[in-house]
Design a protein around this motif. Structure first.
Motif, PDB file in Angstrom:
ATOM      1  N   TYR A 299       0.831  -1.210   0.000  1.00 31.61           N
ATOM      2  CA  TYR A 299       0.000   0.000   0.000  1.00 31.61           C
ATOM      3  C   TYR A 299       0.861   1.252   0.000  1.00 31.61           C
ATOM      4  O   TYR A 299       2.000   1.245   0.454  1.00 31.61           O
ATOM      5  CB  TYR A 299      -0.942   0.019   1.212  1.00 31.61           C
ATOM      6  N   TYR A 312      -5.302   5.986   0.806  1.00 27.65           N
ATOM      7  CA  TYR A 312      -4.311   4.952   0.520  1.00 27.65           C
ATOM      8  C   TYR A 312      -4.708   4.215  -0.747  1.00 27.65           C
ATOM      9  O   TYR A 312      -5.875   4.219  -1.148  1.00 27.65           O
ATOM     10  CB  TYR A 312      -4.173   3.979   1.701  1.00 27.65           C
ATOM     11  N   GLN A 314      -3.765   0.506  -3.083  1.00 23.87           N
ATOM     12  CA  GLN A 314      -3.106  -0.794  -3.063  1.00 23.87           C
ATOM     13  C   GLN A 314      -2.315  -0.980  -4.352  1.00 23.87           C
ATOM     14  O   GLN A 314      -2.837  -0.721  -5.429  1.00 23.87           O
ATOM     15  CB  GLN A 314      -4.159  -1.890  -2.926  1.00 23.87           C
TER      16      GLN A 314
ATOM     17  N   SER B  46      -9.380  -5.329  -5.167  1.00 21.69           N
ATOM     18  CA  SER B  46      -8.863  -4.491  -4.079  1.00 21.69           C
ATOM     19  C   SER B  46      -9.684  -4.594  -2.809  1.00 21.69           C
ATOM     20  O   SER B  46      -9.222  -4.234  -1.732  1.00 21.69           O
ATOM     21  CB  SER B  46      -8.819  -3.024  -4.517  1.00 21.69           C
TER      22      SER B  46
END
Lengths: 582, 142
Positions: A299, A312, A314, B46
């Protein structure tokens, strides 16, 4: 599922019509690399440029796809915008199984859509839809929208998309596959962009009957146990390919700062596999049908307002992107490396090509060959902020400099100078400064991938300089890998899928003829691929090695220029011998 | 009698090995869909994964909806499908509030048999066979 022919969907974007075609040749071409070559032979225009509307974009899977673990890759084949020759790129994700369960061994897309479009297909639907509203959209946002545009099938569909780099015609534009995997090398993103295809959604909404009896079930259990209950895949499961960073730095084989160094014992600890795992790793992911789970997702977290407002993202990491967007740029902080990879992802840039290109640009700026007027930002080894901005400019072709650099580092070096320190081996180098055999092999490799052959591994085990033996190693090594890429297995599984095991897997599914001819088929497909490459303009003698590679230090000491040149000469002769009649 | 539970789906890597195992071992199919357990992602990779499956209800809606008695309660929770009695109307599919039952293009119904074969094929131990029982005060289930 056992068919004696290939079932291929052929989509013509010019007319909007599609055909389901049957192709003979299963027992010769296998699938994957072999099927792609077969399809390019039929649909490709060898004498026309890559950008010709008729040129096909090809996807191909293999006879074992979905039926055994780690048969999880897909081959994309096309005439490359990078060098205008036939090539392949490989990706994991859900794509292979989605294509299998959509009922196809392959997909061929020809022609050019009238406007930016998306292609949707499954076992019972094919649609081409206008998608002009996606123009310029980054790869992440595109993925989110495509999921909304095509509701249903979550988890059982694969979504391919391109970013701005593919739309603006860069030869280093990739295709993002299911967020964390890519058809990275050789410009597949621009092939789709040239066809006005922003995304492809493939829904795996069908299934197949399996063989009667218990033989298949038993063999599956055996393979699965090898994959999960032994330590054969532990490397990929644990730290992942990022484990190689420390190993290669210790070996003096890790490119740093545009290959000015091959080891940096102080800085490597900040970006090695252990550090990435300890500090950045959020979780793991897997390609469909693979229990190993080698996808490592880290991240990046950013404070965008002083009142403790954060966001944030990924970012999946692997060895190669960390090398290209990290050590090659002199970075020692894992979050900074992920930040640059994140920009590459959004732009739809191949992270390896992009990172190596920016490393060259940094040195060109240092030497005064280009100025900040060209680069738009100060580029300094170790300065991540500049590289993030530069990645965005590269991915959007922000000016003439970046547009040219996006066509390949050597193209920019031809215009601005600095060819000697362009780290290009056919394409921007992979992260293995292991020695002469790897440099020779990658420069002449079919995909310019370190996995085309095991030259990187040979370098690490052989200090002697025996040209005959080394070239013979490359020649002997390639057909086995071609067999795997025709299945299409993950190459991490090559220790499990020996020729004997592949034969057992094929046999139990009813592909007895294939099972009995594997060595011959590997050689045949190898030669077929190379014939296509040569027929589309490949002249190995034209691939040169920049001087930087002749000055590299490895664990064996300095690179031996004479040995490197001999290896290349002999390997070129061997490749030619395989495509030219006696 | 035990039922299939999925208490650790936050560990799931999306390999689909469980689903493929069910299709392969129980239904003799190679498929993502023709299985009693199916893995979905919520908004892309995700956001992680969840398992769509029969939750092993003690008083199943699908049984009530079945017009031919093809679906019957399973002792300990869940249902049993008697295929010879099934007319493939799909009413059970509509009745299940959690998409626990699916119907393929040929009309065949797929529902978890609570056999647990998928559990052995989950590399991250996301799945478990557990005794079905009512939720005790203070107990939290995943």
């Amino acid at each position: 599922m056992n068919r004696d022919h290939f079932r291929v969907l052929v989509v013509d974007l010019d007319t909007g019509q599609s055909q389901v075609e049957q192709f003979d040749g299963r027992d010769q071409a296998i699938g994957g690399s072999g099927l792609a070559a077969l399809l390019f032979e039929k649909y490709g225009r060898k004498d026309r440029p890559w950008s010709h509307a008729d040129q096909p974009f090809i996807l191909a899977i293999g006879p074992l796809t979905g039926a055994f673990p780690l048969m999880s890759k897909t081959v994309a084949a096309f005439k490359s915008p990078y060098h205008d020759q036939y090539t392949e790129s490989h990706a994991g994700g859900r794509l292979a199984l989605a294509l299998r369960f959509a009922g196809y061994d392959g997909l061929v897309v020809t022609g050019c859509a009238p406007g930016l479009s998306i292609l949707e297909l499954g076992s019972r639907h094919i649609r081409i839809r206008d998608a002009g509203y996606l123009r310029g959209m980054d790869a992440y946002a595109t993925g989110k929208l495509l999921r909304r545009i095509h509701p249903g099938g979550s988890g059982h569909r694969s979504i391919l998309r391109i970013g701005p780099a593919g739309e603006c015609g860069l030869a280093m534009a990739c295709i993002n596959v299911d967020t964390y995997r890519h058809f990275g090398r050789l410009g597949g993103g621009t092939v789709l962009g040239n066809k006005n295809i922003k995304g492809i959604i493939i829904q795996g909404d069908s299934g197949f009957s399996l063989p009667e009896g218990s033989d298949y079930q038993k063999l599956f259990a055996t393979v699965y146990e090898q994959v999960t209950a032994t330590n054969m895949m532990q490397k990929y499961h644990n730290l992942g390919t990022a484990a190689n960073l420390q190993v290669l730095d210790d070996l003096k084989a890790l490119p740093w700062r545009n290959l000015q160094q091959t080891s940096d014992p102080e800085t490597i600890t900040g970006v090695n596999g252990e550090t990435f795992a300890d500090k950045t790793l959020l979780r793991n992911g897997a390609c469909s049908g693979c229990p190993v789970g080698c996808i490592h997702i880290g991240y990046v977290r950013e404070k965008f307002h002083q009142d403790n407002r954060y966001f944030y993202r990924q970012v999946a990491y692997d060895y190669e992107p960390i090398f290209a967007c990290g050590t090659m740029l002199g970075l020692g902080n894992p979050f900074e490396v992920l930040g640059i990879m994140d920009e590459m992802e959004k732009m739809g840039l191949d992270a390896m090509s992009g990172g190596v290109a920016l490393a060259w640009a940094t040195e060109a700026l240092e030497q005064g060959l280009v100025s900040v007027r060209e680069t738009g930002v100060e580029l300094r080894f170790g300065d991540a902020a500049g590289y993030r901005q530069a990645a965005r400019m590269l991915g959007t072709g922000a000016n003439d400099f970046y547009t040219l650099l996006g066509q390949g580092t050597l193209r920019a070096a031809e215009a601005y100078g600095g060819r000697d320190f362009a780290c290009v081996l056919g394409q921007e180098m992979a992260g293995y400064a292991t020695g002469e055999l790897f440099f020779a092999a990658q420069s002449l490799g079919f995909r310019h991938s370190h996995l085309d052959t095991g030259g990187y591994s040979y370098d690490q085990k052989h200090a002697e300089k025996d040209v005959d033996r080394a070239v013979q190693f490359l020649l002997d090594d390639e057909p086995g890998r071609v067999l795997l890429t025709s299945m299409v297995a993950c190459l991490f599984a090559r220790s499990i899928y020996t020729e004997e095991m592949l034969a057992r897997c094929l046999d139990v599914l009813g592909y007895e003829t294939l099972a009995g001819n594997l060595p011959e088929l590997g050689e045949q497909i190898r030669c077929h691929r190379w014939r296509l490459r040569f027929a589309t303009g490949f002249r190995p003698e034209d691939v040169t090695i920049p001087k930087r590679f002749y000055r590299v230090q490895t664990w064996k000491g300095p690179v031996d220029p004479a040995y490197l040149d001999q290896l290349r000469t002999r390997y070129i002769e061997a490749l030619r011998a395989r495509v030219e009649p006696d | 009698m035990k039922i299939l539970t999925a208490p650790h789906m936050e560990r799931c890597i999306g390999c689909h090995s469980c689903s493929l195992a069910c299709a392969r071992l129980v239904h003799k199919k190679l498929s993502w869909e023709s299985a009693g357990i199916r893995i979905r992602s919520a908004g892309g990779l995700s956001t992680g994964f969840y398992a769509v499956r029969c939750l092993g209800c003690a008083d199943p809606f699908c049984v009530a909806a079945c017009p031919t008695g093809a679906l019957i309660r399973r002792r300990g929770g869940g249902v049993l499908l008697r295929e010879k009695k099934c007319i493939q109307c799909g009413d059970c599919v509509q009745a299940c509030p959690v998409e626990g039952i699916v119907q393929d293009r040929d009309g065949r119904i797929y529902v978890c048999l609570q056999c647990g074969q998928c559990v052995d094929y989950c590399p991250h131990d996301c799945l478990e066979m557990r005794e079905a029982r009512s939720v005790e005060p203070g107990e939290v289930i995943a």
